[in-house]
Design a protein around this motif. Structure first.
Motif, PDB file in Angstrom:
ATOM      1  N   PHE A 216      39.700  35.919  37.357  1.00  0.00           N
ATOM      2  CA  PHE A 216      40.316  37.242  37.201  1.00  0.00           C
ATOM      3  C   PHE A 216      39.217  38.293  37.160  1.00  0.00           C
ATOM      4  O   PHE A 216      38.346  38.260  36.283  1.00  0.00           O
ATOM      5  CB  PHE A 216      41.144  37.306  35.912  1.00  0.00           C
ATOM      6  CG  PHE A 216      42.355  36.415  35.937  1.00  0.00           C
ATOM      7  CD1 PHE A 216      43.530  36.831  36.549  1.00  0.00           C
ATOM      8  CD2 PHE A 216      42.319  35.162  35.355  1.00  0.00           C
ATOM      9  CE1 PHE A 216      44.648  36.006  36.590  1.00  0.00           C
ATOM     10  CE2 PHE A 216      43.436  34.332  35.376  1.00  0.00           C
ATOM     11  CZ  PHE A 216      44.597  34.760  35.997  1.00  0.00           C
ATOM     12  N   THR A 220      41.867  41.335  41.143  1.00  0.00           N
ATOM     13  CA  THR A 220      42.853  40.252  41.148  1.00  0.00           C
ATOM     14  C   THR A 220      44.291  40.744  41.134  1.00  0.00           C
ATOM     15  O   THR A 220      45.142  40.244  41.888  1.00  0.00           O
ATOM     16  CB  THR A 220      42.616  39.301  39.960  1.00  0.00           C
ATOM     17  OG1 THR A 220      41.262  38.835  40.003  1.00  0.00           O
ATOM     18  CG2 THR A 220      43.572  38.117  40.023  1.00  0.00           C
ATOM     19  N   ALA A 221      44.607  41.701  40.277  1.00  0.00           N
ATOM     20  CA  ALA A 221      45.996  42.183  40.176  1.00  0.00           C
ATOM     21  C   ALA A 221      46.468  42.750  41.506  1.00  0.00           C
ATOM     22  O   ALA A 221      47.591  42.453  41.954  1.00  0.00           O
ATOM     23  CB  ALA A 221      46.108  43.231  39.076  1.00  0.00           C
ATOM     24  N   ALA A 259      47.062  41.136  35.839  1.00  0.00           N
ATOM     25  CA  ALA A 259      47.741  40.188  36.726  1.00  0.00           C
ATOM     26  C   ALA A 259      49.066  39.728  36.116  1.00  0.00           C
ATOM     27  O   ALA A 259      50.068  39.563  36.821  1.00  0.00           O
ATOM     28  CB  ALA A 259      46.839  38.989  37.008  1.00  0.00           C
TER      29      ALA A 259
END
Length: 466
Positions: A216, A220-221, A259
């Motif tokens: 992460f 990532t999100a 995320a």
């Protein structure tokens, strides 16, 4: 007369108040002085001991002292001496590596490696547009030598340190193709490349998408959101997801929270338990969730933020957890705190609590569907594909069962609304007790010693921004 008495009384009260204030101030000052004095004496004792060792060694030591290495190891020793198992010291280069990983743009030759039973560094991922990709390295490649060093004599962190470096510098590697046994030696110039953290695909004939999250970071999100939209809007839109966070070291906690927000509906995500026993909410999820049922795949190397990601899927009621019990790292570390010379330190600042106020520190996250693996299966981990990996296969079965359960629930709801009765069984609960499943002949729990070439070599902790 009354006026005179009133003035005298006011003066007396003022004098008394001043006296009390002075006395209290003196008392507090004395206590602060005593405390400060004790701290000063303790620090003086510590510094005097280091100075005594330094004088003694420099007087008679036969070799030469590398001053930079000495300072780094003194700092690392202090962090170790705190007793915090996740405390760490990052040298200047390691801190720079950490910052690169967080942005998703790193400098090196562009591979992730793992040491397997052979002792060599097996390439487990090659990043597009990297020097390694330019010379044709693949996941069928072993790196056997770095410069003059036999890789079997190096630790994984030493391998990664030698593969990294400043942009424009060079490193010579010897690579062996596992299939052809052909060996090549090449000089690679390190440069910056993009390091995605999210990969996705749809196996042929499936309406369930496969998503792998390797760590992460800041990207990532957005990558997860983009992957979900691509899968939902593809030629055959997916109706559920298998999300694989095996061997995910947790990365940045802030990024893991982002995320989770992408995936989950409205509600609190996690809290931080402070030293004084109080709790503080870390983040909440909004109403912009992906809206698909999820089977999340974990193993013993699923760590920290990745563990929170997995348990959030269950706690929010959107899916189930498949695999084996996770690492059990539920403490929160600060992001590296920069020091004046460009190095940095990390230490624990609290304990992580899930949406339900629970901690998985020391215990790990227990899956709903347990897939047990043999040693031979673990050794074969990097030879599996999405179609042949038995843990992934089980995760797909679990995702399909979530779809079937949802369809049954919708059917029962429709019948109930029309006044009819249904004899079908109720939908299977997402939080059902764990079921044990022995994996077939080949398996996929990754060896413990695998890592990204871009991760800081000395840190065992998952960074947790506050």
């Amino acid at each position: 007369m009354n006026k005179k008495i009133t003035v005298n009384l006011a003066v007396a009260i003022a004098i008394i108040a001043m006296t009390v204030t002075f006395s209290v101030t003196m008392l507090l000052s004395m206590r602060m002085f005593d405390s400060t004095s004790a701290n000063v004496r303790e620090k003086e004792t510590m510094y005097n001991k280091i100075a005594e060792i330094d004088r003694t060694v420099r007087a008679d030591y036969y070799g030469e002292i590398n001053e930079e290495t000495l300072r780094d190891l003194l700092a690392a020793g202090y962090m170790t001496g705190t007793g915090d198992r996740y405390a760490a010291y990052y040298s200047v280069s390691q801190y720079n590596d950490w910052r690169e990983v967080q942005t998703g743009q790193v400098v090196g030759i562009g591979v992730d490696v793992a040491k397997d039973a052979s002792g060599y560094a097996r390439v487990i991922r090659v990043y597009p547009g990297s020097p390694a990709a330019d010379i044709g390295l693949t996941t069928q490649t072993y790196i056997t030598r770095i410069g003059e060093n036999d890789v079997r004599s190096l630790s994984l962190s030493q391998i990664n340190t030698q593969l990294r470096g400043e942009s424009g510098t060079s490193v010579t590697i010897t690579a062996l193709d596992r299939n052809t046994a052909e060996e090549q030696t090449a000089e690679l110039q390190r440069r910056q490349y993009d390091m995605p953290t999210v990969y996705y695909s749809v196996p042929e004939g499936e309406d369930i998408g496969y998503v792998q999250i390797t760590t992460f970071n800041d990207q990532t999100a957005d990558e997860l959101s983009a992957a979900a939209e691509a899968l939902k809007g593809g030629e055959t839109p997916v109706r559920a997801l298998v999300i694989d966070v095996r061997n995910n070291d947790g990365g940045s906690l802030d990024s893991a929270l982002d995320a989770i927000d992408v995936l989950c509906p409205v509600g609190p995500i996690a809290s931080r338990l402070e030293k004084d026993g109080s709790t503080r909410l870390l983040d909440t999820s909004d109403n912009q969730e992906i809206g698909l049922p999820v089977a999340v795949l974990v193993n013993a190397n699923t760590t920290a933020g990745a563990e929170l990601f997995a348990t959030s899927v269950r706690d929010f009621g959107i899916g189930r957890i498949v695999g084996v019990t996770t690492a059990g790292k539920g403490s929160i570390q600060c992001d590296p705190v920069p020091l004046s010379d460009g190095s940095a330190i990390v230490y624990t600042v609290g304990m992580l609590l899930t949406k339900n106020g629970e901690s998985f520190d020391g215990t790990g996250v227990i899956p709903d569907v347990e897939v047990l693996l043999t040693a031979d299966q673990e050794a074969a981990f990097y030879d599996f594909t999405v179609e042949t990996d038995p843990q992934i296969v089980k995760a797909f079965e679990t995702a399909a069962s979530l779809l079937n359960a949802g369809q049954s629930t919708e059917s029962e709801t429709a019948e109930s609304a029309s006044g009819s009765t249904s004899g079908s069984a109720p939908a299977e609960s997402v939080s059902a007790p764990a079921e044990s499943v022995s994996a077939p002949a080949e398996s996929t729990s990754a060896p413990a010693e695998s890592t990204s070439e871009s991760a800081p070599a000395s840190s065992d902790s998952a960074s947790a921004a506050e």
